[in-house]
Write a protein that holds these residues in place. Structure first.
Motif, PDB file in Angstrom:
ATOM      1  N   HIS A 150       0.834  -1.205   0.000  1.00  0.00           N
ATOM      2  CA  HIS A 150       0.000   0.000   0.000  1.00  0.00           C
ATOM      3  C   HIS A 150       0.872   1.260   0.000  1.00  0.00           C
ATOM      4  CE1 HIS A 150      -3.673  -2.111   0.231  1.00  0.00           C
ATOM      5  NE2 HIS A 150      -3.645  -2.424   1.526  1.00  0.00           N
ATOM      6  N   SER A 151       1.962   1.215   0.741  1.00  0.00           N
ATOM      7  CA  SER A 151       2.859   2.372   0.813  1.00  0.00           C
ATOM      8  C   SER A 151       3.475   2.679  -0.549  1.00  0.00           C
ATOM      9  CB  SER A 151       3.971   2.093   1.835  1.00  0.00           C
ATOM     10  OG  SER A 151       4.871   3.173   1.902  1.00  0.00           O
ATOM     11  N   MET A 154       0.811   4.290  -2.674  1.00  0.00           N
ATOM     12  CA  MET A 154       0.586   5.676  -2.280  1.00  0.00           C
ATOM     13  C   MET A 154       1.703   6.583  -2.789  1.00  0.00           C
ATOM     14  SD  MET A 154      -2.220   6.349  -0.604  1.00  0.00           S
ATOM     15  CE  MET A 154      -1.900   7.739   0.484  1.00  0.00           C
ATOM     16  N   ASN A 158       0.876   9.746  -5.085  1.00  0.00           N
ATOM     17  CA  ASN A 158       1.279  11.091  -4.640  1.00  0.00           C
ATOM     18  C   ASN A 158       2.233  11.752  -5.629  1.00  0.00           C
ATOM     19  OD1 ASN A 158      -0.243  11.110  -2.257  1.00  0.00           O
ATOM     20  ND2 ASN A 158       1.362  10.071  -1.095  1.00  0.00           N
ATOM     21  N   ALA A 184      -6.245   8.234  -3.394  1.00  0.00           N
ATOM     22  CA  ALA A 184      -5.288   8.298  -2.284  1.00  0.00           C
ATOM     23  C   ALA A 184      -5.999   8.268  -0.931  1.00  0.00           C
ATOM     24  CB  ALA A 184      -4.439   9.561  -2.411  1.00  0.00           C
ATOM     25  N   GLY A 185      -7.120   8.960  -0.844  1.00  0.00           N
ATOM     26  CA  GLY A 185      -7.876   8.992   0.405  1.00  0.00           C
ATOM     27  C   GLY A 185      -8.421   7.619   0.774  1.00  0.00           C
ATOM     28  N   ARG A 187      -7.240   4.730  -0.242  1.00  0.00           N
ATOM     29  CA  ARG A 187      -6.127   3.847   0.103  1.00  0.00           C
ATOM     30  C   ARG A 187      -5.581   4.163   1.502  1.00  0.00           C
ATOM     31  NH1 ARG A 187      -3.176   0.072  -2.879  1.00  0.00           N
ATOM     32  NH2 ARG A 187      -5.053   0.228  -4.160  1.00  0.00           N
ATOM     33  N   ALA A 188      -5.594   5.434   1.886  1.00  0.00           N
ATOM     34  CA  ALA A 188      -5.146   5.821   3.225  1.00  0.00           C
ATOM     35  C   ALA A 188      -6.028   5.193   4.299  1.00  0.00           C
ATOM     36  CB  ALA A 188      -5.150   7.338   3.361  1.00  0.00           C
ATOM     37  N   ASN A 189      -7.329   5.119   4.035  1.00  0.00           N
ATOM     38  CA  ASN A 189      -8.252   4.483   4.981  1.00  0.00           C
ATOM     39  C   ASN A 189      -7.960   2.986   5.098  1.00  0.00           C
ATOM     40  OD1 ASN A 189      -9.632   6.867   5.574  1.00  0.00           O
ATOM     41  ND2 ASN A 189     -11.113   6.572   3.928  1.00  0.00           N
ATOM     42  N   ILE A 191      -5.092   1.604   4.600  1.00  0.00           N
ATOM     43  CA  ILE A 191      -3.818   1.491   5.325  1.00  0.00           C
ATOM     44  C   ILE A 191      -4.046   1.558   6.832  1.00  0.00           C
ATOM     45  CG2 ILE A 191      -1.677   2.735   5.846  1.00  0.00           C
ATOM     46  CD1 ILE A 191      -1.475   3.391   2.876  1.00  0.00           C
ATOM     47  N   LYS A 192      -4.944   2.433   7.276  1.00  0.00           N
ATOM     48  CA  LYS A 192      -5.254   2.542   8.709  1.00  0.00           C
ATOM     49  C   LYS A 192      -5.821   1.229   9.249  1.00  0.00           C
ATOM     50  CE  LYS A 192      -6.112   7.546   8.844  1.00  0.00           C
ATOM     51  NZ  LYS A 192      -7.125   8.601   9.045  1.00  0.00           N
TER      52      LYS A 192
END
Length: 210
Positions: A150-151, A154, A158, A184-185, A187-189, A191-192
């Protein structure tokens, strides 16, 4: 059944406490009668077993373990040295922690009952501990790799956002930027969530450490 008016259904706390204490005493005396002679009659072994029961009670908060597991444990440890008894009980406590955190108290109790029926030596219980710890560690490794994946994703998104927002044509690329930021948003969720799962399994391993 209807409850008649004017009759209090509240049981005095003192009575509840007394009944709990009486039940605990009955259960304790029941498994203590299973103690054999020699090693198991020594004060040190009795103290080990009492401490073990207290530790398990803090993990599972029920009496099923004392009722169903303690007689098996006493049978299993009858020929063990005091150091072996200590090792055996520590493995049981570690697995109780792990099982309860992964499966919940009720299922953990059932698993522990089965475990005390099958694991009758330190090497046997150590094998189950090792296998379960390994399974949990594999979960940590899996989520660690997933986080790296995931990183990397991202980083690419980005970078694309940064490139798209730069230059004199950026005003014509607003829709693309919005789409990329939405991706991106989301995927950030994700990742959390993955980080939380990884943290949970790390905590389980930490709590199981002996």
């Amino acid at each position: 059944m209807a409850i008649r008016e004017g009759i209090s259904t509240n049981v005095p706390q003192e009575k509840v406490s007394f009944e709990k204490a009486a039940l605990k005493d009955i259960i304790r005396k029941r498994w203590e009668t299973e103690l054999g002679s020699g090693k198991q009659q020594s004060k040190e072994v009795k103290d080990q077993l009492d401490s073990h029961v207290s530790n398990i009670k803090g993990i599972l908060d029920n009496y099923d373990y004392e009722i169903f597991c303690m007689p098996n444990i006493i049978t299993n440890t009858r020929a063990m040295s005091r150091s072996e008894v200590k090792e055996y009980l520590k493995h049981m406590e570690a697995l109780a922690v792990g099982y309860s955190l992964v499966f919940g108290d009720e299922m953990a109790t059932l698993l522990l009952i089965g475990l005390t029926c099958k694991s009758r030596s330190v090497s046997s219980i150590a094998k189950y501990y090792g296998n379960f710890s390994s399974d949990i560690n594999k979960k940590v490794v899996y989520y660690d790799r997933l986080l790296q994946k995931h990183s990397d994703f991202m980083s690419r998104v980005n970078y694309e956002i940064k490139v798209t927002e730069s230059g004199f044509l950026r005003f014509f690329r607003k829709k693309k930027v919005i789409r990329l930021k939405t991706i991106a948003g989301k995927r950030a969720n994700r990742i959390k969530l993955v980080e939380k799962k990884k943290s949970n399994y790390r905590t389980i391993l930490s709590n199981m450490s002996r």
